[in-house]
Design a protein around this motif. Structure first.
Motif, PDB file in Angstrom:
ATOM      1  N   CYS A 248      -6.221  -7.682 -26.087  1.00  0.00           N
ATOM      2  CA  CYS A 248      -5.815  -7.340 -27.446  1.00  0.00           C
ATOM      3  C   CYS A 248      -6.060  -8.548 -28.345  1.00  0.00           C
ATOM      4  O   CYS A 248      -5.279  -9.501 -28.330  1.00  0.00           O
ATOM      5  CB  CYS A 248      -4.340  -6.947 -27.435  1.00  0.00           C
TER       6      CYS A 248
ATOM      7  N   ASP B  85      -3.270 -11.374 -27.310  1.00  0.00           N
ATOM      8  CA  ASP B  85      -1.901 -11.037 -26.966  1.00  0.00           C
ATOM      9  C   ASP B  85      -1.519 -11.607 -25.607  1.00  0.00           C
ATOM     10  O   ASP B  85      -0.529 -12.298 -25.453  1.00  0.00           O
ATOM     11  CB  ASP B  85      -1.751  -9.511 -26.965  1.00  0.00           C
TER      12      ASP B  85
ATOM     13  N   ILE C  49      -5.875 -10.627 -31.400  1.00  0.00           N
ATOM     14  CA  ILE C  49      -5.011 -10.679 -32.582  1.00  0.00           C
ATOM     15  C   ILE C  49      -5.690 -11.394 -33.740  1.00  0.00           C
ATOM     16  O   ILE C  49      -5.639 -10.970 -34.875  1.00  0.00           O
ATOM     17  CB  ILE C  49      -3.684 -11.387 -32.247  1.00  0.00           C
TER      18      ILE C  49
END
Lengths: 286, 302
Positions: free
Chosen positions: B280, B233, B282
């Motif tokens: 994060c 992210d 993805i």
């Protein structure tokens, strides 16, 4: 709907015939093409109507023999008298033998198989020769059969008939070698038709012009050579020499010597075949 | 066993050298011959069919010499040309039967084989109609059928997917794959598109300007460049720095990182780095490596 079972791919382990067989198959395929067999109805119209026109004089001849007890067209003169029809047949059908394969580039499909260019050309010439031979020989044979049935006075003219059939074959070889050579130079069929008919008209028209010019200048023996410019009279002059038949030139004018005619005939056939071979050697290398 | 083998094969035309010192061997199965337009693919096929004499070197197809035994080769191989080659006024059946006879099959056998192969290539009732009215896809099928009709040991397909729409292309490729596997016929298929050959070939030969760039099994092409694509992210920069520090080869592609897979531990390193940096994650995707990439690299290096 019934179900179709997929039985999978099956290998072929039957016989594989040689190049002779393939050449014959191509010749038969091309011969069928000349008469439009296996093609659309439209492509049958021209060859079959011309063949029918060729049969008309034979039928009239038989009728004349049966009713008036006298001969119609002589066997030896049949090809010369019918030359316009034969030439039209050559012009209209020779391009159908060679043009599509060149135009649609089918040639590689043949050449990627065992047959070589020589066999391809041989098959095409053979097909056109057989077609032209049939065109002339079938009416001749019909007339001869008619003569035998009618039973005219005196012996049947078997020798003249056989001579005419042989010369029909020679004429067919000469015409197909030239017709195919000319029409193979353009992949367009219409242009091929026009070229062949133009060459025939030119050769025909040059005869009276050259003959008249030389004759009026008092050069009679040289004028006789003019007849040989037309393929039909050329073959007739050879026939006249070989079989002693009367010349079927206009007003029965004499031809020049027979051996020279034969030499010219052989030379022209060779020229036609060589032109065809060279054309296809070039086409094959594309 | 080698289906075909060339040794220093050269073909020079007056103005151009189409094939240049080509030494290559091809085994059974489906082999792709790749090169840009004008790379010498079609010329090579013509030489292999024995239709074009080579300027130098030797070539053998099915252990037959191309210069001395051309007719024998052409009896055992099939050829689908690149260009249009079908007369419009005959039906597919009539044409294929005729060409089977030209390959030496007796008439009845020719009829049976023609019906068989036309079914295999997927031509149903339309095979009795004149070829002139066919779509490009159907014409390509007829061209393929005539190459198969005499049950060859090997077929040369020159750009078989040319001019086809994506669906037709897929169907043609599936068919070619079937010919190589189910039918047991070796295939040499040319294309200028690597992507499509990747799906169906066992082996790929890459040529450029008549010279061999590469010849290897399809597996080797893809193994050579195993990568994994990582998408996070935010924090692409720290991740790249961390992975580089951990000894991985990292390159940046837009919003993603491409990491070269050194071994199974590469995945662990990526996972640990993402956890440690509190990123994060993805996407973590196995690189979809196309032989195209290899081709590009090799052309660039020549």
């Amino acid at each position: 709907m019934s179900e179709i079972y997929d039985i999978g791919y099956r290998h072929y382990d039957g016989p594989r015939l040689g190049r002779g067989y393939a050449t014959r198959a191509l010749a038969v395929h091309s011969l069928r093409g000349v008469f439009g067999l296996g093609r659309t109805a439209r492509s049958k119209i021209v060859p079959f109507s011309l063949a029918a026109i060729m049969l008309l004089p034979a039928i009239v001849s038989i009728a004349l023999m049966a009713l008036a007890k006298q001969r119609g067209i002589p066997y030896s003169g049949f090809a010369v008298i019918m030359q316009a029809v034969v030439a039209t047949f050559l012009a209209s059908q020779a391009p159908t033998v060679v043009a599509p394969d060149l135009r649609h580039r089918v040639l590689p499909l043949y050449l990627s198989r065992p047959v070589a260019v020589v066999e391809y050309v041989t098959a095409k010439v053979a097909a056109m020769t057989v077609a032209l031979f049939l065109l002339v020989a079938v009416p001749l044979t019909l007339m001869y059969a008619g003569e035998l049935l009618v039973d005219l006075e005196g012996p049947p003219l078997t020798q003249e008939y056989l001579g005419a059939v042989l010369m029909a074959l020679v004429l067919a070889v000469l015409l197909s070698a030239f017709g195919l050579a000319i029409s193979s130079f353009t992949p367009r069929r219409g242009l091929g038709v026009a070229s062949v008919i133009a060459v025939y008209l030119l050769s025909s028209a040059s005869v009276p012009v050259v003959y008249g010019t030389l004759y009026s200048s008092g050069n009679e023996s040289a004028a006789a050579w003019a007849w040989l410019a037309n393929p039909f009279w050329l073959v007739d002059s050879v026939q006249s020499w070989l079989f002693g038949t009367p010349p079927h030139s206009i007003e029965s004018a004499a031809y020049p010597s027979g051996p020279a005619s034969l030499a010219i005939l052989v030379l022209l056939i060779a020229v036609g075949l060589i032109a065809l071979a060279l054309r296809y050697r070039k086409a094959a290398s594309r | 066993m080698h289906i075909l083998a060339t040794e220093g094969l050269t073909k020079r035309f007056p103005t151009v050298t189409a094939v240049d010192q080509l030494t290559v061997t091809v085994g059974s199965g489906v082999t792709g011959l790749v090169g840009a337009n004008g790379a010498g693919k079609s010329t090579l096929i013509k030489i292999l069919l024995g239709l074009l004499p080579p300027t130098g070197g030797t070539a053998k197809v099915l252990d037959l010499d191309v210069t001395a035994q051309g007719a024998e080769i052409r009896r055992l191989v099939g050829y689908m040309p690149e260009h249009e080659c079908l007369p419009p006024d005959v039906s597919a059946t009539e044409l294929v039967v005729h060409l089977a006879q030209m390959s030496g099959l007796p008439r009845t056998a020719a009829r049976e084989r023609a019906a068989d192969v036309l079914r295999h290539v997927g031509l149903a009732e339309e095979r009795y109609r004149a070829v002139g009215g066919y779509s490009t896809g159907m014409k390509q099928r007829v061209k393929l059928a005539q190459a198969l009709v005499h049950d060859p040991k090997l077929i040369f397909l020159d750009e078989p997917t040319n001019g086809l729409d994506p669906r037709g292309r897929d169907e043609m490729l599936t068919l070619i794959r079937r010919i190589g596997t189910e039918f047991g016929i070796s295939v040499l298929v040319t294309s200028h598109l690597l992507g499509e050959l990747e799906r169906i070939c066992d082996h790929v030969i890459v040529i450029d300007a008549g010279r061999l760039l590469r010849s290897s099994a399809i597996g080797e092409f893809t193994q050579a460049t195993q990568t994994v694509t990582v998408e996070v992210d935010e924090g692409l920069e720290p991740l790249a720095a961390r992975l580089t520090a951990d000894g991985q080869t990292v390159s940046r592609q837009g919003r993603m990182l491409v990491v070269k897979v050194a071994g199974a531990e590469t995945y662990d390193v990526i996972r640990d780095a993402a956890v440690d940096l509190d990123l994060c994650l993805i996407r973590l995707e196995q690189g979809r490596h196309r032989i195209e990439d290899v081709f590009r690299e090799e052309v660039a290096s020549v």
